[in-house]
Design an enzyme around this catalytic site. Structure first.
Site, PDB file in Angstrom:
ATOM      1  N   ASP A   1       6.352   1.577  -1.383  1.00  0.00           N
ATOM      2  CA  ASP A   1       7.590   2.324  -1.483  1.00  0.00           C
ATOM      3  C   ASP A   1       8.347   2.183  -2.681  1.00  0.00           C
ATOM      4  O   ASP A   1       9.005   2.629  -3.452  1.00  0.00           O
ATOM      5  CB  ASP A   1       8.462   2.088  -0.192  1.00  0.00           C
ATOM      6  CG  ASP A   1       7.892   2.823   1.027  1.00  0.00           C
ATOM      7  OD1 ASP A   1       6.547   3.036   0.848  1.00  0.00           O
ATOM      8  OD2 ASP A   1       8.444   2.780   1.944  1.00  0.00           O
TER       9      ASP A   1
ATOM     10  N   SER B   1      14.256   8.062   7.646  1.00  0.00           N
ATOM     11  CA  SER B   1      13.604   9.328   7.625  1.00  0.00           C
ATOM     12  C   SER B   1      12.182   9.134   7.407  1.00  0.00           C
ATOM     13  O   SER B   1      11.629  10.284   7.278  1.00  0.00           O
ATOM     14  CB  SER B   1      14.334  10.022   6.674  1.00  0.00           C
ATOM     15  OG  SER B   1      14.540   9.786   5.661  1.00  0.00           O
ATOM     16  N   GLY B   2      11.759   7.920   6.794  1.00  0.00           N
ATOM     17  CA  GLY B   2      10.148   7.824   6.192  1.00  0.00           C
ATOM     18  C   GLY B   2      10.312   8.133   4.487  1.00  0.00           C
ATOM     19  O   GLY B   2       9.128   8.327   4.256  1.00  0.00           O
ATOM     20  N   LEU B   3      11.501   8.588   4.052  1.00  0.00           N
ATOM     21  CA  LEU B   3      11.528   8.810   2.729  1.00  0.00           C
ATOM     22  C   LEU B   3      11.947   7.846   1.772  1.00  0.00           C
ATOM     23  O   LEU B   3      12.227   8.086   0.692  1.00  0.00           O
ATOM     24  CB  LEU B   3      12.406  10.064   2.705  1.00  0.00           C
ATOM     25  CG  LEU B   3      12.186  11.417   3.425  1.00  0.00           C
ATOM     26  CD1 LEU B   3      12.946  12.324   3.387  1.00  0.00           C
ATOM     27  CD2 LEU B   3      10.523  11.953   3.053  1.00  0.00           C
ATOM     28  N   GLY B   4      11.848   6.657   2.163  1.00  0.00           N
ATOM     29  CA  GLY B   4      12.043   5.428   1.291  1.00  0.00           C
ATOM     30  C   GLY B   4      13.427   5.300   0.986  1.00  0.00           C
ATOM     31  O   GLY B   4      13.808   4.740  -0.373  1.00  0.00           O
ATOM     32  N   SER B   5      14.633   5.354   1.871  1.00  0.00           N
ATOM     33  CA  SER B   5      15.850   4.814   1.643  1.00  0.00           C
ATOM     34  C   SER B   5      15.964   3.693   1.238  1.00  0.00           C
ATOM     35  O   SER B   5      16.811   3.307   0.479  1.00  0.00           O
ATOM     36  CB  SER B   5      16.746   5.778   2.538  1.00  0.00           C
ATOM     37  OG  SER B   5      16.536   5.120   3.994  1.00  0.00           O
TER      38      SER B   5
ATOM     39  N   PRO C   1      18.099  10.793   3.748  1.00  0.00           N
ATOM     40  CA  PRO C   1      18.469  10.408   5.029  1.00  0.00           C
ATOM     41  C   PRO C   1      17.837   9.176   5.388  1.00  0.00           C
ATOM     42  O   PRO C   1      16.636   8.691   5.025  1.00  0.00           O
ATOM     43  CB  PRO C   1      18.208  11.537   6.145  1.00  0.00           C
ATOM     44  CG  PRO C   1      17.145  12.647   5.169  1.00  0.00           C
ATOM     45  CD  PRO C   1      17.346  12.146   3.663  1.00  0.00           C
TER      46      PRO C   1
ATOM     47  N   ALA D   1      14.806   2.869  -2.101  1.00  0.00           N
ATOM     48  CA  ALA D   1      15.676   3.179  -3.117  1.00  0.00           C
ATOM     49  C   ALA D   1      16.978   2.271  -3.322  1.00  0.00           C
ATOM     50  O   ALA D   1      17.385   2.104  -4.336  1.00  0.00           O
ATOM     51  CB  ALA D   1      15.941   4.630  -2.949  1.00  0.00           C
TER      52      ALA D   1
HETATM   53  C1  MEV Z   1       6.083   2.759   4.831  1.00  0.00           C
HETATM   54  O1  MEV Z   1       6.849   3.650   4.035  1.00  0.00           O
HETATM   55  C2  MEV Z   1       4.854   2.534   4.469  1.00  0.00           C
HETATM   56  C3  MEV Z   1       3.969   1.555   5.324  1.00  0.00           C
HETATM   57  O2  MEV Z   1       2.551   1.613   4.880  1.00  0.00           O
HETATM   58  C4  MEV Z   1       4.523   0.155   5.173  1.00  0.00           C
HETATM   59  C5  MEV Z   1       4.433  -0.568   3.727  1.00  0.00           C
HETATM   60  O3  MEV Z   1       3.357   0.010   3.012  1.00  0.00           O
HETATM   61  O4  MEV Z   1       5.129  -1.538   3.315  1.00  0.00           O
HETATM   62  C6  MEV Z   1       3.967   2.039   6.749  1.00  0.00           C
END
Ligand code: MEV
Length: 313
Positions: A130, A83-87, A80, A90
């Site tokens: 990421d 979502s904090g999952l690196g879309s 998604p 990717a």
């Molecule tokens: C984001 O997934 C992680 C952060 O530390 C930003 C980054 O490392 O580029 C918030």
């Protein structure tokens, strides 16, 4: 036509702190985003013209890395967005891999480096966590000195990040997505403001760095109880720097009774929590009952992959 695909990531420890000279650990997950690309008479993404707002990463990559003519790009994703999952990571890795294949051959470390350049230039402040995790797969350690299993290194300003693979047994995480977007650059700016103004924020970021070092030992030893405790502590510190929300906290509390520990993953302010558990179905059901969207995700060995195909998309 060719296809390139890359995995989602979860940050196990050290998000935000990694921007301030601390280490971080991220894990590739078995959710993937893929693109199919072929030469065409005009450039398009999913049948529409490329726009500055919706296709910032693809546009930067095409303008700055691709040397050829117009491309038709079709995307498909299990990850998604926001979502904090690196879309985004990717997507950056997949587009760079596609460009590399069209130019001759796929080179993983170079893919990680160029995908980081895309993310860094589009987002402003970013670490290579990421994009490196998505390109290389498996768990990775980003640190400020070269250690065993070193993959590649990059400098920006006075920061130098070294990326390494970590040997660990595969673990199962349950992701709880709040459904609210996590906008990385806004959360990064928010933490940066706090960091500039407050000595307490600096101490909090230092403590996050210590957690990563203990987390690395626990991960290598397969110590789930230790990992869970450290995840809970990292979550409290992320709350202090201001990236927790009531929705994220609700999902953490839903996951905790059946987990070793849980925490926000990625930039926060929305997005997801991850929980480490031996009872993923139960944890997922609890998250769903509290209004979250659960995914049972396993560590993935697979990083970015790219290959030529025949036929139509
Ligand atoms: C984001 O997934 C992680 C952060 O530390 C930003 C980054 O490392 O580029 C918030």
């Amino acid at each position: 036509m060719l296809e390139a695909s890359s995995p989602a990531k979860a940050i196990l420890f050290g998000e935000h702190a990694v921007i301030y000279g601390k280490p971080a650990i991220a894990i590739a997950l078995d959710l993937r985003m893929s693109i199919r690309v072929r030469e065409s008479s005009s450039t398009s993404v999913d049948g529409g013209y490329i726009t500055m707002n919706r296709h910032r990463y693809v546009r930067w990559a095409l303008e700055n890395i691709w040397k050829g003519g117009p491309l038709e790009i079709k995307t498909r994703s299990d990850i998604p967005s926001a979502s904090g999952l690196g879309s985004s990571a990717a997507l950056c890795c997949s587009i760079v891999a596609a460009i590399q294949i069209m130019g001759g051959s796929f080179q993983r470390a170079e893919c990680a480096r160029q995908a980081f350049e895309v993310e860094y230039n589009v987002q402003g402040k970013a670490s290579p966590t990421d994009t490196s995790c998505s390109a290389h797969g498996r768990p990775i350690l980003v640190s400020f000195k070269e250690e065993e299993n070193h993959l590649w290194s990059v400098s920006k300003g006075d920061r130098c990040w070294h990326v390494h693979h970590i040997d660990s047994e595969p673990l199962t995480l349950v992701v709880g997505f709040t459904g609210r977007p996590s906008v990385t650059h806004l959360q990064v700016e928010k933490v940066a403001g706090f960091y500039r103004r407050s000595g307490f924020a600096v101490e909090t970021i230092d403590e996050m760095g210590d957690i990563v070092i203990d987390g690395l030992k626990a991960l290598k030893a397969g110590d789930r109880v230790g990992l869970g405790e450290l995840m809970n502590r990292n979550h409290s510190l992320l709350t202090i720097v201001g990236v927790n929300t009531p929705e994220l906290q609700k999902l953490k509390e839903a996951a905790d009774p059946t987990s070793y520990g849980s925490k926000i993953t990625g930039a926060g302010g929305g997005g997801s929590i991850i929980a480490l558990t031996d009872r993923p179905e139960k944890t997922a059901a609890n998250i769903e009952r509290r209004g979250g969207r659960p995914f049972i995700a396993r560590f993935s060995e697979r990083g970015t992959e790219a290959r030529w195909l025949g036929g139509d998309p």
